[in-house]
Design a protein around this motif. Sequence first.
Motif, mmCIF file in Angstrom:
data_model
loop_
_atom_site.group_PDB
_atom_site.id
_atom_site.type_symbol
_atom_site.label_atom_id
_atom_site.label_comp_id
_atom_site.label_asym_id
_atom_site.label_seq_id
_atom_site.Cartn_x
_atom_site.Cartn_y
_atom_site.Cartn_z
ATOM 1 N N SER A 50 47.737 42.435 48.363
ATOM 2 C CA SER A 50 47.117 41.496 49.304
ATOM 3 C C SER A 50 46.087 42.190 50.188
ATOM 4 O O SER A 50 46.172 43.388 50.436
ATOM 5 C CB SER A 50 48.179 40.863 50.204
ATOM 6 O OG SER A 50 49.074 40.116 49.431
ATOM 7 N N ALA A 70 47.318 37.727 47.579
ATOM 8 C CA ALA A 70 46.753 36.892 48.639
ATOM 9 C C ALA A 70 45.577 37.591 49.311
ATOM 10 O O ALA A 70 45.513 38.812 49.380
ATOM 11 C CB ALA A 70 47.838 36.574 49.672
ATOM 12 N N ILE A 104 42.278 31.144 38.792
ATOM 13 C CA ILE A 104 43.616 31.695 38.607
ATOM 14 C C ILE A 104 43.562 32.696 37.460
ATOM 15 O O ILE A 104 43.126 32.355 36.359
ATOM 16 C CB ILE A 104 44.647 30.589 38.314
ATOM 17 C CG1 ILE A 104 44.777 29.687 39.534
ATOM 18 C CG2 ILE A 104 45.989 31.190 37.938
ATOM 19 C CD1 ILE A 104 45.690 28.507 39.339
ATOM 20 N N LEU A 156 48.850 33.839 45.781
ATOM 21 C CA LEU A 156 47.388 33.796 45.692
ATOM 22 C C LEU A 156 46.740 33.149 46.912
ATOM 23 O O LEU A 156 45.541 32.909 46.913
ATOM 24 C CB LEU A 156 46.962 33.020 44.437
ATOM 25 C CG LEU A 156 47.030 33.766 43.121
ATOM 26 C CD1 LEU A 156 46.888 32.813 41.953
ATOM 27 C CD2 LEU A 156 45.977 34.851 43.055
ATOM 28 N N SER A 157 47.498 32.858 47.954
ATOM 29 C CA SER A 157 46.922 32.182 49.116
ATOM 30 C C SER A 157 45.789 33.015 49.707
ATOM 31 O O SER A 157 45.742 34.228 49.566
ATOM 32 C CB SER A 157 47.995 31.927 50.174
ATOM 33 O OG SER A 157 48.488 33.160 50.662
ATOM 34 N N ASN A 165 42.715 33.005 48.796
ATOM 35 C CA ASN A 165 41.628 33.192 47.833
ATOM 36 C C ASN A 165 40.891 31.867 47.704
ATOM 37 O O ASN A 165 41.470 30.806 47.927
ATOM 38 C CB ASN A 165 42.195 33.595 46.466
ATOM 39 C CG ASN A 165 42.662 35.038 46.437
ATOM 40 O OD1 ASN A 165 41.859 35.950 46.371
ATOM 41 N ND2 ASN A 165 43.971 35.233 46.503
ATOM 42 N N SER A 166 39.629 31.917 47.318
ATOM 43 C CA SER A 166 38.888 30.659 47.193
ATOM 44 C C SER A 166 39.487 29.765 46.110
ATOM 45 O O SER A 166 39.360 28.545 46.182
ATOM 46 C CB SER A 166 37.404 30.915 46.939
ATOM 47 O OG SER A 166 37.209 31.590 45.723
ATOM 48 N N THR A 226 42.623 29.055 45.673
ATOM 49 C CA THR A 226 43.668 28.195 46.246
ATOM 50 C C THR A 226 43.059 27.058 47.041
ATOM 51 O O THR A 226 43.575 25.944 47.023
ATOM 52 C CB THR A 226 44.650 29.005 47.121
ATOM 53 O OG1 THR A 226 43.922 29.761 48.071
ATOM 54 C CG2 THR A 226 45.492 29.923 46.278
ATOM 55 N N ARG A 227 41.957 27.298 47.708
ATOM 56 C CA ARG A 227 41.267 26.226 48.433
ATOM 57 C C ARG A 227 40.776 25.174 47.438
ATOM 58 O O ARG A 227 40.895 23.980 47.681
ATOM 59 C CB ARG A 227 40.107 26.795 49.234
ATOM 60 C CG ARG A 227 39.396 25.722 50.056
ATOM 61 C CD ARG A 227 38.376 26.300 50.973
ATOM 62 N NE ARG A 227 39.090 27.023 52.026
ATOM 63 C CZ ARG A 227 38.500 27.727 52.948
ATOM 64 N NH1 ARG A 227 37.194 27.837 52.978
ATOM 65 N NH2 ARG A 227 39.195 28.341 53.874
ATOM 66 N N LYS A 228 40.239 25.631 46.296
ATOM 67 C CA LYS A 228 39.753 24.696 45.273
ATOM 68 C C LYS A 228 40.894 23.836 44.741
ATOM 69 O O LYS A 228 40.728 22.640 44.500
ATOM 70 C CB LYS A 228 39.101 25.455 44.115
ATOM 71 C CG LYS A 228 37.767 26.072 44.447
ATOM 72 C CD LYS A 228 37.243 26.863 43.240
ATOM 73 C CE LYS A 228 36.029 27.665 43.582
ATOM 74 N NZ LYS A 228 35.594 28.497 42.457
ATOM 75 N N ILE A 229 42.060 24.446 44.553
ATOM 76 C CA ILE A 229 43.211 23.695 44.044
ATOM 77 C C ILE A 229 43.633 22.634 45.044
ATOM 78 O O ILE A 229 43.844 21.470 44.682
ATOM 79 C CB ILE A 229 44.384 24.651 43.721
ATOM 80 C CG1 ILE A 229 44.043 25.519 42.514
ATOM 81 C CG2 ILE A 229 45.674 23.870 43.481
ATOM 82 C CD1 ILE A 229 45.013 26.655 42.265
ATOM 83 N N VAL A 230 43.728 23.006 46.315
ATOM 84 C CA VAL A 230 44.123 22.048 47.358
ATOM 85 C C VAL A 230 43.106 20.919 47.455
ATOM 86 O O VAL A 230 43.471 19.745 47.534
ATOM 87 C CB VAL A 230 44.294 22.764 48.721
ATOM 88 C CG1 VAL A 230 44.445 21.760 49.848
ATOM 89 C CG2 VAL A 230 45.484 23.702 48.670
#
Length: 190
Positions: free
Chosen positions: A112, A135, A142, A157-158, A160-161, A163-167
């Motif tokens: 991380s 992270a 991914i 992986l929090s 990272n860009s 994870t933002r894309k997934i949310v």
Amino acid sequence: QNLTEVPDAVSECIHLTKLDMGANKLSSLPESISQLKALRILFLTGNHFKEVPKVFAKMPDLRMISLMRNQISVLDCNDLPKNVQWLIMTDNQITEVKSIGRLTKLRKCMFSHNQISSISEDIKSCESLQMIRLANNKFTSIPENLFLAPNLSWIALSGNSVTRKIVEGIAKQNRCPPVDYSTLEFGKHL
């Protein structure tokens, strides 16, 4: 504290199993440290290392290594003991991880808060790997090759860009309003 080199007397402690030399100003280790045949755990957190000490490769019984909060930019796993089980490399400047697949006994891996954007496919050879923390790195997708490690059960992986894309993708599918991450506060509900 404030050591710039390892005292000679340390290498004479042949029955030592754990050594914590964190929060110093070390940037290298002497070859004589490889004489510590009983050493299993080595913490070098918060020093000035720019690379993994090559002497580690001569220390096959080391099981846990922490080089957290140093200045390492490339992690070449050829410089690590093949039997290492815990590798803590958090808070460095790592952009590249080489030859991680040779660490077949690696169980826990903490990367991380670095600059990593990909993981090499040879990670599938890390047959003992159970957990990897990635992270707050530079992943934009991914890393699917992580799923090739046969015993991996925990991936972080929090931050990272990706994870933002997934949310944001989930929010669009559910027609939820987008989240302004800059306004979130700890302890507050959305």
